[in-house]
Write a protein that holds these residues in place. Structure first.
Motif, mmCIF file in Angstrom:
data_model
loop_
_atom_site.group_PDB
_atom_site.id
_atom_site.type_symbol
_atom_site.label_atom_id
_atom_site.label_comp_id
_atom_site.label_asym_id
_atom_site.label_seq_id
_atom_site.Cartn_x
_atom_site.Cartn_y
_atom_site.Cartn_z
ATOM 1 N N LEU A 61 0.880 -1.159 0.000
ATOM 2 C CA LEU A 61 0.000 0.000 0.000
ATOM 3 C C LEU A 61 0.920 1.212 0.000
ATOM 4 C CD1 LEU A 61 -3.025 0.609 0.198
ATOM 5 C CD2 LEU A 61 -2.789 0.660 2.653
ATOM 6 N N VAL A 62 0.945 1.937 -1.136
ATOM 7 C CA VAL A 62 1.868 3.066 -1.209
ATOM 8 C C VAL A 62 1.096 4.353 -1.411
ATOM 9 C CG1 VAL A 62 3.791 1.731 -2.104
ATOM 10 C CG2 VAL A 62 2.186 2.764 -3.687
ATOM 11 N N GLY A 68 -3.679 8.559 3.862
ATOM 12 C CA GLY A 68 -4.646 7.702 4.530
ATOM 13 C C GLY A 68 -4.256 6.241 4.580
ATOM 14 N N LYS A 69 -3.017 5.906 4.182
ATOM 15 C CA LYS A 69 -2.672 4.483 4.156
ATOM 16 C C LYS A 69 -2.516 3.914 5.561
ATOM 17 C CE LYS A 69 2.206 5.453 3.086
ATOM 18 N NZ LYS A 69 2.186 6.884 3.423
ATOM 19 N N THR A 70 -1.950 4.716 6.484
ATOM 20 C CA THR A 70 -1.832 4.220 7.859
ATOM 21 C C THR A 70 -3.211 4.083 8.504
ATOM 22 O OG1 THR A 70 0.365 5.111 8.130
ATOM 23 C CG2 THR A 70 -0.895 4.742 10.134
ATOM 24 N N THR A 71 -4.094 5.062 8.236
ATOM 25 C CA THR A 71 -5.455 4.981 8.778
ATOM 26 C C THR A 71 -6.149 3.728 8.269
ATOM 27 O OG1 THR A 71 -5.533 7.367 8.765
ATOM 28 C CG2 THR A 71 -7.616 6.218 9.051
ATOM 29 N N LEU A 72 -5.932 3.427 6.985
ATOM 30 C CA LEU A 72 -6.536 2.218 6.427
ATOM 31 C C LEU A 72 -6.040 0.986 7.181
ATOM 32 C CD1 LEU A 72 -8.216 0.790 4.338
ATOM 33 C CD2 LEU A 72 -6.320 0.949 2.737
ATOM 34 N N GLY A 73 -4.713 0.939 7.387
ATOM 35 C CA GLY A 73 -4.150 -0.203 8.119
ATOM 36 C C GLY A 73 -4.726 -0.296 9.524
ATOM 37 N N ARG A 74 -4.855 0.869 10.186
ATOM 38 C CA ARG A 74 -5.377 0.867 11.557
ATOM 39 C C ARG A 74 -6.851 0.485 11.593
ATOM 40 N NH1 ARG A 74 -2.673 3.701 15.570
ATOM 41 N NH2 ARG A 74 -4.674 4.396 16.368
ATOM 42 N N THR A 75 -7.582 0.855 10.536
ATOM 43 C CA THR A 75 -8.992 0.460 10.499
ATOM 44 C C THR A 75 -9.107 -1.056 10.313
ATOM 45 O OG1 THR A 75 -9.377 2.569 9.422
ATOM 46 C CG2 THR A 75 -11.221 1.058 9.524
ATOM 47 N N HIS A 304 6.111 3.997 1.944
ATOM 48 C CA HIS A 304 6.175 5.034 0.927
ATOM 49 C C HIS A 304 7.444 4.899 0.099
ATOM 50 C CE1 HIS A 304 7.737 7.400 4.536
ATOM 51 N NE2 HIS A 304 8.772 7.134 3.795
ATOM 52 N N ASP A 305 8.244 3.891 0.434
ATOM 53 C CA ASP A 305 9.464 3.651 -0.329
ATOM 54 C C ASP A 305 9.153 2.644 -1.439
ATOM 55 O OD1 ASP A 305 11.871 2.882 -1.332
ATOM 56 O OD2 ASP A 305 12.909 3.031 0.587
ATOM 57 N N LEU A 306 9.118 3.159 -2.677
ATOM 58 C CA LEU A 306 8.624 2.328 -3.768
ATOM 59 C C LEU A 306 9.554 1.173 -4.100
ATOM 60 C CD1 LEU A 306 7.336 5.280 -5.861
ATOM 61 C CD2 LEU A 306 5.935 3.460 -4.901
ATOM 62 N N SER A 307 10.868 1.366 -3.945
ATOM 63 C CA SER A 307 11.768 0.273 -4.296
ATOM 64 C C SER A 307 11.605 -0.883 -3.302
ATOM 65 C CB SER A 307 13.211 0.750 -4.351
ATOM 66 O OG SER A 307 13.401 1.836 -3.492
ATOM 67 N N VAL A 318 -2.094 1.772 -4.961
ATOM 68 C CA VAL A 318 -1.586 3.134 -4.834
ATOM 69 C C VAL A 318 -2.710 4.004 -4.271
ATOM 70 C CG1 VAL A 318 -0.621 5.091 -6.065
ATOM 71 C CG2 VAL A 318 -0.089 2.774 -6.807
ATOM 72 N N MET A 319 -2.387 4.711 -3.181
ATOM 73 C CA MET A 319 -3.416 5.525 -2.548
ATOM 74 C C MET A 319 -3.134 7.009 -2.725
ATOM 75 S SD MET A 319 -4.726 4.103 1.105
ATOM 76 C CE MET A 319 -6.150 5.114 1.454
ATOM 77 N N TYR A 320 -4.194 7.766 -2.897
ATOM 78 C CA TYR A 320 -4.079 9.218 -2.953
ATOM 79 C C TYR A 320 -5.332 9.811 -2.345
ATOM 80 C CZ TYR A 320 -3.677 13.933 -4.849
ATOM 81 O OH TYR A 320 -3.602 15.301 -4.986
#
Lengths: 490, 509
Positions: A61-62, A68-75, A304-307, A318-320
């Motif tokens: 999840l990048v 909101g990626k951390t919020t998604l994980g926490r949800t 957030h590190d794509l490599s 990919v989240m935005y």
């Protein structure tokens, strides 16, 4: 470094079964939607996300910070309450669980946190930290299956055992016959067959099996912790040390050991390596991969590190701005992104070879406020591929940019927090820092050759803003936007 | 992962001691000897302090339990007999009450302007003068207390070296920092002196509460009448009347002097002729009792609310803020006076001559300050990721507060509690000074100050000045100790803000 971290040629092959473990349906997590004292719009941290995770895969999840990626994980972990939508885990909607059911479910799902220094309570020894989940869930409870008799007639006694019906034999810890013969002891069970006594007796037409373990629960737990420490590459002597006696990488290993303590199926990895330096990152990533192979874990890897993502993930989302823009197989997504946002994100990966010419797509401005996301595609305000309406195809590039900037200024002005003095000044018709829309118009369009039709729309919008300074509500702002849209600036 | 391993399962503490019993046995033997010296006093305290008669009255009143009465009285009998075991530090073993033997002084000389007169005494320890006998006893008491403290420290070191698994814990750093903190150590020593005085008050005074303060007309004393050379007998009450300190003329028994009745007064006498040192020693018990009970009540309320409001936030926090604000908005002194008067007639006021009532009032009105002090740290710690981690594997809120939040906040509580303890001692004395606090005859420092205030400018200055100075020293000691604990627990904190806090706490009677 035993293995290059950013080895992009390496393809990750894990045991993907194709069965869906986690399914997320139109999940929304809003903050501040309770209204608070002054109401206002909630922050739409996760705004209608749907995807699924297969058993045994690693889903990346990048996205940039604050998407909101951390919020998604926490949800997903039920650390935040979902506003709407559902998360189904192995068929159960977990957003509706509470009390004992929720606690029971938590055994299956664990999390590794971003900052190892903050996620370990440094007043507790490593042993206590890793042991805590075991204590919370009264670990161990052995699942006992009894062979050759009707499951209905069997009672199983003992303070660490639970009877399971035949259907669950596959996952059960030990299987015995009705003559108290041990048929099968799960390889990873925390006891040895010599440490348990099994007695069986006929009673009331049924069978009663009693399983006693020589060791106390506390002893078994301590032993389990020592084994876990070894599994994640620490020594058992570390049991009585404290977190800050360890390096960042070692601390993260402790966090991983804690997450593994209850033998979960699904682990949310919330940027597990971004606080570590590169050489340590590689080691932790390899450890995570090894553990996945060994225990058949399913990962949600937030990063957030794509490599790093390319190295470890099977699929990537990919989240935005609270939305999933694109989701696909890692290699496909990296070589042939279909969404403009993914494109610009990928173009930001630094190239180790300085001679390579690269087309970097730089996005203008900052992401819009998650309190007030744009309607339609959330990337529309910054999208470099935005398609102009037919009518305005021939507008000068420079002017087009100026119009975009003008729109952004308007949006910013609405979003800006007002102090009490500013509200009073506005009310009294005095100058505020929000005044002077004419100057802005002048600055943006002064040097440009503006076609008459566009000019009318701009001045109309500007005059509305100038009026709106007195009573700036959402309704009026809508009006502005519509005014512009009608003019076809969009 | 293979679970069948050869790792040794670790042993509980008792097993560890069994494996290597030498150091523990050595330590325990000395501790046992130390305890044996005072075992009688320990049991006496156990038989005396809780109101056993009242408790027994309630318990035996319940029908079924009434059958247990023989068992109760048997236990009580054993307790009483153990309480009679002689102790090292009792007044009986080292008595300082007696009288001079006739025939004049044994020895008389003048050195550097000081008259040294040495009499043979009858009834005192080894026939020494009363002052010397008293001094020996006081010195022994403090020696005993400090040996105990040293030995407890030694016990910790024995544990650390021989039985603890961890070779380092965060507590070690705290202790190491405390060891180099001179100001904190000063506070620690002062508080130790004070607490020992309170604990050993009956043994420290040159006379007893019963004989000298409570029932002087029920006790007799023998003394040498220097005019006739005969040993006479008189009532203590009559002797007290002749030993008043009232500033003028020969009506003064000052610091470190004998009265006409061969009685030694280390701090002089009060305006009614009673012994000031005995009064102060017993008063320290009252002050300490009120201080500890009040701060205990405050701490429990403040800490509980801080944990709950930080964990649940939102409406719970808002409710707590409103509650504490409304309590703080009330004029504290007026409320205390009103409550003291209102409850003065009830049974609560009878416990410990109103001491318990005062402690209750200070406790239930003092928590908002403490709560404010620990609320911030609680809100900080609840944001740490380990709290989320604990929630993620299903830890209960209560255990999260206990294990993951409380250890980080309890240090702050300790600091602020030790600092406001001084304030409570001052407030108690202030109320007694106003005549509202502890009633007669229970000694209280504030009452001595109020008694002597007319005589401050006379030769009887000691009545007010000595208890006043002691309050200053004790309160400073508590603040110093609080500073020391804070610096030891949290070396990054600066020392500016908290001392202002303590000054505010001290002033708000």
């Amino acid at each position: 470094m035993s293995k290059p971290v950013y080895d992009q040629q390496e393809t990750t092959t894990t045991d993907r079964t194709g069965e869906t473990l986690v399914e997320v349906n139109d999940l929304k997590t809003y903050y501040g939607s309770e209204g608070g004292l002054f109401g206002g719009d909630p922050v739409k941290a996760v705004d209608g996300v749907s995807f699924s995770i297969e058993q045994g895969e690693t889903l990346g999840l990048v996205g940039e910070s604050g998407c909101g990626k951390t919020t998604l994980g926490r949800t997903l972990m039920q650390l935040e309450t979902a506003t709407s939508g559902e998360v189904s885990y192995a068929g159960t909607d977990i957003t509706t669980l509470d009390g004992a059911e929720l606690k029971q479910w938590r055994q299956n799902v664990q999390m590794v946190f971003q900052d190892p220094d903050s996620s370990l309570n440094n007043r507790m020894t490593i042993g206590e930290i890793v042991r805590e989940p075991l204590d919370v869930h009264g670990w161990p409870t052995f699942e006992v299956g009894v062979q050759g008799v009707d499951a209905e007639t069997v009672t199983v006694k003992g303070d660490m055992v639970r009877h399971v019906a035949e259907a669950e034999y596959e996952g059960s810890d030990l299987i015995v016959t009705k003559d108290a013969q041990l048929v099968h002891l799960r390889e990873s069970a925390p006891v040895d067959s010599s440490e348990m006594t099994i007695r069986a007796s006929e009673r009331d037409g049924g069978v009663e099996v009693e399983v006693t373990v020589d060791k106390s629960k506390a002893q078994l737990r301590r032993r389990r912790v020592r084994n876990l420490l070894e599994t994640v590459g620490l020594q058992e002597e570390h049991y009585y040390r404290y977190p800050h006696q360890f390096s960042g990488g070692q601390q993260q290993r402790i966090g991983i050991a804690r997450a593994l303590a209850l033998e979960p199926d699904f682990v949310v990895l919330d940027e597990p390596v971004s606080a570590l330096d590169a050489s340590v990152q590689a080691k932790i990533l390899n450890l995570l991969e090894d553990l996945q192979d060994e225990f058949g874990l399913t990962y949600l890897f937030i990063a957030h590190d794509l490599s790093v993502v390319r190295h470890i993930c099977d699929r990537v989302a990919v989240m935005y701005l609270g939305n999933v823009m694109e989701l696909g197989e890692t290699e496909e997504l990296f070589t042939d992104p279909s969404n403009p946002y993914t494109h610009s994100l990928l173009s930001a990966i630094p190239e180790p070879d300085p001679t390579v010419e690269k087309d970097r797509i730089t996005l203008r401005g900052t992401p819009p406020s998650p309190r007030d996301p744009p309607t339609g595609c959330s990337f529309t305000t910054r999208c470099p591929m935005k398609i102009r309406p037919e009518k305005y195809r021939d507008i000068d590039e420079e002017l087009w940019t100026a119009i975009e900037v003008f729109r952004e200024v308007l949006r910013e002005r609405v979003r800006a927090e007002r102090t009490t003095t500013e509200r009073i000044r506005e009310f009294l018709d005095m100058d505020t820092r929000f005044a002077g829309i004419d100057e802005i118009t002048e600055e943006l369009f002064g040097d440009l050759d503006v076609p008459a039709e566009v000019e009318t729309h701009i001045s109309e919008a500007a005059s509305r803003v100038a009026d709106g300074d007195e009573a700036r509500g959402r309704g009026r702002r809508r009006g502005e936007r519509e005014g512009l849209s009608r003019g076809g600036v969009r | 992962m293979s679970q069948q391993t050869t790792h040794g399962d670790d042993a509980p503490l008792l097993d560890r001691i069994r494996e290597n019993p030498q150091p523990a046995i050595r330590w325990a033997a000395v501790a046992a000897v130390l305890l044996a010296l005072q075992v009688g006093a320990v049991f006496a305290a156990m038989m005396e302090l809780p109101p056993w008669d009242t408790i027994a009255g309630y318990v035996l009143g319940v029908p079924l339990l009434g059958a247990l009465e023989p068992a109760f009285s048997a236990v009580a009998g054993v307790g009483d007999r153990l309480a009679d075991v002689p102790t090292l530090l009792s007044r009986e073993l080292i008595p300082n009450r007696g009288h001079r033997v006739g025939n004049g002084p044994v020895f008389e000389t003048t050195i550097a302007g000081f008259d040294l007169v040495y009499w043979q005494w009858d009834g005192t320890f080894l026939g020494l003068p009363a002052a010397v006998a008293w001094f020996v006893r006081v010195a022994l008491v403090y020696l005993y207390a400090f040996v105990w403290m040293g030995w407890l420290w030694k016990g910790y070191l024995v544990f650390r070296e021989n039985y603890r698994y961890a070779d380092w814990t965060p507590a070690d750093d705290v202790i190491d920092r405390m060891r180099t903190h001179r100001w904190g150590q000063f506070g620690f020593v002062v508080i130790t002196l004070f607490v020992v005085m309170a604990l050993f008050a009956p043994a420290l005074g040159p006379t007893t509460f019963d004989e000298n303060i409570d029932k002087p007309y029920s006790h007799e004393l023998e003394y040498l009448d220097k005019e006739t050379g005969e040993v006479e007998t008189t009532l203590v009450g009559n002797a007290n009347l002749q030993s008043k300190s009232r500033g003028s003329g020969n009506e003064n028994i000052g610091v470190g002097s004998y009265d006409e009745y061969d009685r030694w007064h280390p701090f002089g006498t009060l305006i009614n002729g009673k012994d000031l040192f005995t009064f102060i020693a017993l008063g320290s018990r009252v002050s300490l009792f009120i201080g500890l009970v009040a701060i205990g009540i405050s701490s429990v309320i403040a800490f509980g609310l801080a944990m709950v409001s930080a964990y649940y936030k939102g409406p719970v926090d808002l409710a707590t803020v409103l509650l504490s604000d409304s309590i703080q908005a009330m004029p504290r002194l007026l409320v205390l006076i009103a409550a003291a008067v209102l409850l003065g007639e009830t049974w609560i006021a009878d416990i410990y001559n109103g001491g318990f009532l005062l402690a209750l009032l200070f406790g239930s009105w003092g928590w908002p300050g403490l709560w404010r002090a620990v609320r911030g740290p609680s809100f900080q710690v609840v944001e740490r990721e380990w709290v989320d981690a604990a929630r993620s594997y299903g830890q209960t809120p209560r255990r999260i507060m206990q294990k993951h939040m409380a250890p980080y906040v309890v240090g702050y509580l300790l600091i602020y509690a030790s600092m406001s303890l001084g304030g409570i001692i001052i407030a108690t004395s202030a109320l007694s000074f106003l005549g509202l606090g502890i009633t007669q005859p229970t000694p209280e420092w504030g009452r001595a100050i109020s008694m002597g205030q007319e005589y401050i400018a006379t030769q009887s200055w000691h009545i007010s000045i000595i208890p006043g100075l002691l309050i200053v020293i004790v309160v400073t000691g508590f603040n110093a100790l609080g500073d020391g604990i804070r610096d030891a627990i949290d070396p990054q904190s600066d020392s500016g803000g908290a001392s202002g806090e303590s000054a505010a706490a001290g002033g708000g009677a």
